[in-house]
Design an enzyme around this catalytic site. Structure first.
Site, PDB file in Angstrom:
ATOM      1  CG  ASP A 169      -0.389   0.218   2.515  1.00  0.00           C
ATOM      2  OD1 ASP A 169       0.855   0.455   2.583  1.00  0.00           O
ATOM      3  OD2 ASP A 169      -1.099   0.158   3.512  1.00  0.00           O
ATOM      4  CG  ASN A 177      -6.399  11.089  -0.902  1.00  0.00           C
ATOM      5  OD1 ASN A 177      -6.247  11.346  -2.095  1.00  0.00           O
ATOM      6  ND2 ASN A 177      -6.712   9.885  -0.474  1.00  0.00           N
ATOM      7  CG  ASP A 186      -8.928   9.469  -7.588  1.00  0.00           C
ATOM      8  OD1 ASP A 186      -8.832   8.798  -6.548  1.00  0.00           O
ATOM      9  OD2 ASP A 186      -9.992  10.008  -7.952  1.00  0.00           O
ATOM     10  CG  ASP A 212      -3.623   3.273   0.514  1.00  0.00           C
ATOM     11  OD1 ASP A 212      -4.589   2.916   1.214  1.00  0.00           O
ATOM     12  OD2 ASP A 212      -2.476   3.438   0.979  1.00  0.00           O
TER      13      ASP A 212
END
Length: 295
Positions: A169, A177, A186, A212
């Site tokens: 991850d 974010n 994204d 993620d």
């Protein structure tokens, strides 16, 4: 002979396929009745490039004409798929096959084409894609990955072949974010997908596990080889550049495991997950192989 010609015309006019014919100037001068009924237009309206200008979807026009003219100039058979507007205004997917034809003297006389409406087939493929693919990244979704790996698990047991799993991850993804916005977040996930696809083989299984977190299934791969793949993934992800956030550094935590005596694929994946979190607890940006000491 005249009767045969009339019968031939009748067949062409009423065939389920949409038929077109172009001359040596590449302009279409004939469309059968099936085509005209499909389009809801007259021969005069479709004549020349009328069918193209007023019928082909704007997003498909450039590619459609490029394929047609390239093959027309080479006098070679072609096949292309594009969207054509039906009489009710709906754009339908058309599978169009064209081929050169010659007169009795052997002189090139133009092209003849036959088209089939494949919209339902395309939609079926799209539905299948939605059921098996992640919408953002285009790779497999979690459930489909499990289905594929379940089958691979049993094959590995039966044939005594190695099977490895990589889970990873993004380190501090929430901060990405929060600081740069979800659009950049994204984009990070999409770039990571591209970076991993550069490393893995076309028969490996790559999926977005959730958020993620990603997972890779490596058939026929032992732990040493899996760790090499994981390190290449780590390097590729570190080299990702985001134009809108040039200063952003991306790193990931990676866990690996190879099948030993796990009772099912879920257990194998869970061990890769445990290795991932061992890496995360060590500060991230590393590769950790599963070890029973931290199970």
């Amino acid at each position: 002979m005249g009767l045969e010609l009339e019968q031939y015309k009748l067949i062409v006019e009423n065939t389920p396929n949409l038929i077109w014919v172009s001359g040596v100037d590449a302009k279409c001068y004939y469309f059968n009745q099936t085509w005209l009924e499909f389009r809801g237009r007259s021969l005069g309206e479709e004549y020349g490039n009328g069918w193209f200008e007023d019928g082909v979807h704007p997003d498909d026009k450039e590619k459609c004409m490029e394929i047609y003219l390239n093959n027309f100039n080479k006098k070679q058979r072609f096949n292309m798929v594009y969207r054509l507007q039906r009489s009710d205004g709906e754009y339908r997917w058309i599978d169009d096959t064209g081929a050169p034809f010659y007169d009795q003297a052997g002189k090139f006389a133009g092209f003849v084409g036959s088209c089939v409406d494949i919209t339902e087939r395309i939609r079926g493929q799209q539905y299948k894609e939605r059921a098996t693919r992640d919408g953002l990244t285009g790779i497999f979704n979690r459930q489909y990955f499990f289905d594929l790996m379940q089958e691979e698990y049993y094959k590995s047991i039966e044939n005594q072949n190695p099977l490895s799993v990589i889970m990873f991850d993004v380190d501090k993804f929430k901060e990405i974010n929060d600081n740069y916005g979800h659009l950049i977040g994204d984009q990070v996930l999409q770039k990571i997908t591209e970076a991993v696809n550069e490393v893995i083989r076309n028969f490996d299984f790559f999926a977005r596990y959730g958020g993620d977190e990603f997972v890779v299934g490596l058939p026929g791969t032992d732990i040493m080889a899996a760790n090499k793949v994981a390190l290449r993934i780590l390097d590729n992800i570190e080299n990702i550049k985001i134009e809108e956030a040039a200063e952003l550094k991306i790193a990931c935590s990676i866990g690996t495991v190879t099948l030993k005596k796990e009772k099912n694929i879920e257990e194998l994946i869970d061990k890769a997950d445990k290795a991932l979190y061992k890496c995360k607890n060590n500060g991230g940006n590393c590769v950790v192989s599963f070890n029973h000491e931290f199970a």
